[in-house]
Enzyme design. Sequence first.
Site, PDB file in Angstrom:
ATOM      1  N   LYS A  22      -7.225  -8.709   3.219  1.00 16.62           N
ATOM      2  CA  LYS A  22      -7.705  -9.187   1.912  1.00 16.62           C
ATOM      3  C   LYS A  22      -6.577  -9.219   0.891  1.00 16.62           C
ATOM      4  O   LYS A  22      -6.383 -10.199   0.182  1.00 16.62           O
ATOM      5  CB  LYS A  22      -8.811  -8.245   1.407  1.00 16.62           C
ATOM      6  CG  LYS A  22      -9.145  -8.429  -0.056  1.00 16.62           C
ATOM      7  CD  LYS A  22     -10.201  -7.458  -0.547  1.00 16.62           C
ATOM      8  CE  LYS A  22      -9.692  -6.119  -1.001  1.00 16.62           C
ATOM      9  NZ  LYS A  22      -9.155  -6.039  -2.358  1.00 16.62           N
ATOM     10  N   ASN A  23      -5.820  -8.117   0.806  1.00 12.84           N
ATOM     11  CA  ASN A  23      -4.827  -8.035  -0.265  1.00 12.84           C
ATOM     12  C   ASN A  23      -3.588  -8.878   0.008  1.00 12.84           C
ATOM     13  O   ASN A  23      -2.724  -9.018  -0.858  1.00 12.84           O
ATOM     14  CB  ASN A  23      -4.438  -6.574  -0.526  1.00 12.84           C
ATOM     15  CG  ASN A  23      -5.589  -5.825  -1.187  1.00 12.84           C
ATOM     16  OD1 ASN A  23      -6.555  -6.445  -1.648  1.00 12.84           O
ATOM     17  ND2 ASN A  23      -5.493  -4.507  -1.225  1.00 12.84           N
ATOM     18  N   CYS A 115     -12.318  -3.293  -9.408  1.00 10.35           N
ATOM     19  CA  CYS A 115     -12.899  -1.990  -9.101  1.00 10.35           C
ATOM     20  C   CYS A 115     -12.816  -1.059 -10.306  1.00 10.35           C
ATOM     21  O   CYS A 115     -11.937  -1.201 -11.148  1.00 10.35           O
ATOM     22  CB  CYS A 115     -12.114  -1.347  -7.965  1.00 10.35           C
ATOM     23  SG  CYS A 115     -12.487  -2.020  -6.360  1.00 10.35           S
ATOM     24  N   ARG A 120      -6.124   0.010 -15.274  1.00 12.90           N
ATOM     25  CA  ARG A 120      -5.478  -1.126 -14.614  1.00 12.90           C
ATOM     26  C   ARG A 120      -4.835  -2.126 -15.587  1.00 12.90           C
ATOM     27  O   ARG A 120      -5.268  -3.269 -15.714  1.00 12.90           O
ATOM     28  CB  ARG A 120      -6.463  -1.811 -13.668  1.00 12.90           C
ATOM     29  CG  ARG A 120      -7.134  -0.789 -12.789  1.00 12.90           C
ATOM     30  CD  ARG A 120      -7.664  -1.293 -11.508  1.00 12.90           C
ATOM     31  NE  ARG A 120      -6.727  -1.887 -10.605  1.00 12.90           N
ATOM     32  CZ  ARG A 120      -7.082  -2.369  -9.432  1.00 12.90           C
ATOM     33  NH1 ARG A 120      -8.323  -2.339  -9.064  1.00 12.90           N
ATOM     34  NH2 ARG A 120      -6.184  -2.904  -8.632  1.00 12.90           N
ATOM     35  N   ASP A 306      -5.548   3.252  -0.977  1.00 17.24           N
ATOM     36  CA  ASP A 306      -6.736   2.575  -0.462  1.00 17.24           C
ATOM     37  C   ASP A 306      -7.347   3.271   0.759  1.00 17.24           C
ATOM     38  O   ASP A 306      -8.370   2.817   1.287  1.00 17.24           O
ATOM     39  CB  ASP A 306      -6.404   1.109  -0.117  1.00 17.24           C
ATOM     40  CG  ASP A 306      -6.128   0.285  -1.359  1.00 17.24           C
ATOM     41  OD1 ASP A 306      -6.484   0.735  -2.458  1.00 17.24           O
ATOM     42  OD2 ASP A 306      -5.542  -0.815  -1.228  1.00 17.24           O
ATOM     43  N   ARG A 399     -16.823  -7.136  -0.443  1.00 17.74           N
ATOM     44  CA  ARG A 399     -15.626  -7.693  -1.063  1.00 17.74           C
ATOM     45  C   ARG A 399     -14.423  -7.525  -0.144  1.00 17.74           C
ATOM     46  O   ARG A 399     -13.498  -8.339  -0.188  1.00 17.74           O
ATOM     47  CB  ARG A 399     -15.325  -6.977  -2.382  1.00 17.74           C
ATOM     48  CG  ARG A 399     -16.283  -7.291  -3.518  1.00 17.74           C
ATOM     49  CD  ARG A 399     -15.776  -6.668  -4.811  1.00 17.74           C
ATOM     50  NE  ARG A 399     -14.325  -6.732  -4.825  1.00 17.74           N
ATOM     51  CZ  ARG A 399     -13.515  -5.720  -5.134  1.00 17.74           C
ATOM     52  NH1 ARG A 399     -13.995  -4.574  -5.502  1.00 17.74           N
ATOM     53  NH2 ARG A 399     -12.208  -5.869  -5.095  1.00 17.74           N
TER      54      ARG A 399
END
Length: 421
Positions: A22-23, A115, A120, A306, A399
């Site tokens: 995903k990232n 999230c 952030r 993560d 997600r």
Amino acid sequence: MDSLLIEGGVPLRGEVDISGAKNAVLPIMAAALLTEETCVIRNVPNLSDVRFMGRILASLGAEVKIEEGTVQLRAARIHGRGDYELIRKMRGSVCILGPLLARLGVAEVSLPGGCVIGSRPIDLHLKGMEALGGVAEIKGGYVVVRVGELVGNQIFLGGRVGPTVLGTANVMMAAVLARGRTVIESAACEPEVVDLATFLSSMGAKISGAGSPTIEIDGVPALGGTTHDVIPDRIEAATFAIAAAATRGEIEIRGLRCEHIGAVLDKLKEAGVPFQRGEGSLRVNGADAFRPVDVTTQPFAGFPTDVQAQMMALMTLTDGISVITERIFESRFMHVSELARLGAEIAIEGGATAIIKGGRPLSGAPVMASDLRASAALVIAGLVADGRTDVKRIYHLDRGYERIDEKLGKLGGRVSRLRET
Ligand code: EPU
């Protein structure tokens, strides 16, 4: 909102294939804005974040086709103002800033959300754009950056807690079309940054040093279309490895790159989890008993933030005291209170340290997923807990984990999705 119902106590057994990362795919999709030509991205996971990024790019005027495992993008005619609501909802969307600025000389992006893991900020992204000549202002909830011509520069991107992954991606994507040479110092070394550099290079960009703290980019006048295969998702791989260990199962994880999860494997070894590394595969066996470990999250190649929550779930099963220190994000312990509902004994000290007194048996309960990786931790704990765990709000999981209920089901996990109409 959908929930995941888990009947715990079944060891996971069998084989699981890891999806694309995903990232890695999110910034790569954004990078397709850098050319008028068609880009084809393969090994794309079927995730709501990917579909969301597709909607954001479409709102900018790009043609977006998402099919099973492939995204085709053509940004022939685009504009620089992203859809406010869409961008606000996904943190990863901030990486359209660099490509829009490089391509159009203007980027208007609503302040990103994502999230619930700390504030952030995007100050380092803006520092990078400004070093290349951009002028940034905040207007009506949008960050607006304009530039006449991007000019290469020396940019130090280390922040309060070290490098920034998407900040590095953004500066790299702006610098590939800047005049002259850009040197990013204290760049993020994550495999996803390397994958983006590989993608950009195949479009015609001149980049060296990706994967190290110093990245050099020589700007080129234009980039062309390309086809690219996304790297496997190291966080998904680590999550399955921990789930196998926690349930005392035995699984083979296929299609991963073990070198991307070296720090996780090192901690699993220290905890007494038996595993064998293969060529593109990993076999994990659950031990009868684990040893407590101390984990501190760090930028790559350190232990990833993560995987912190998932590791905590494993540590709740381990006799003795384990300590987890979260150094990347503030407020990334949302899973602690939910793990407590299952019977885990965890104390938070000073906001960044969790002390886990492991070994008490977990018992199923209704719990609430608060962010993507916290949800994964609750699923792991639910797979082990006695009785039924109902993980609510699993849109977070959707997600970032492709078909997690199906994949766990194939491994023998008693997991079912309860759809809420
Ligand atoms: N930071 C700043 N200023 C900035 C940018 C970041 O102070 O301008 C701080 C952050 O607040 C944080 C630290 O720097 O304390 C690192 O943040 P980073 O920028 O590296 O995070 P990110 O790029 O926004 C990506 C992943 C995250 C992952 C982090 C760290 C994507 C879409 N997201 O976020 O993934 O946790 O890197 O590895 O790539 C997830 O997948 O669950 C997830 C949250």
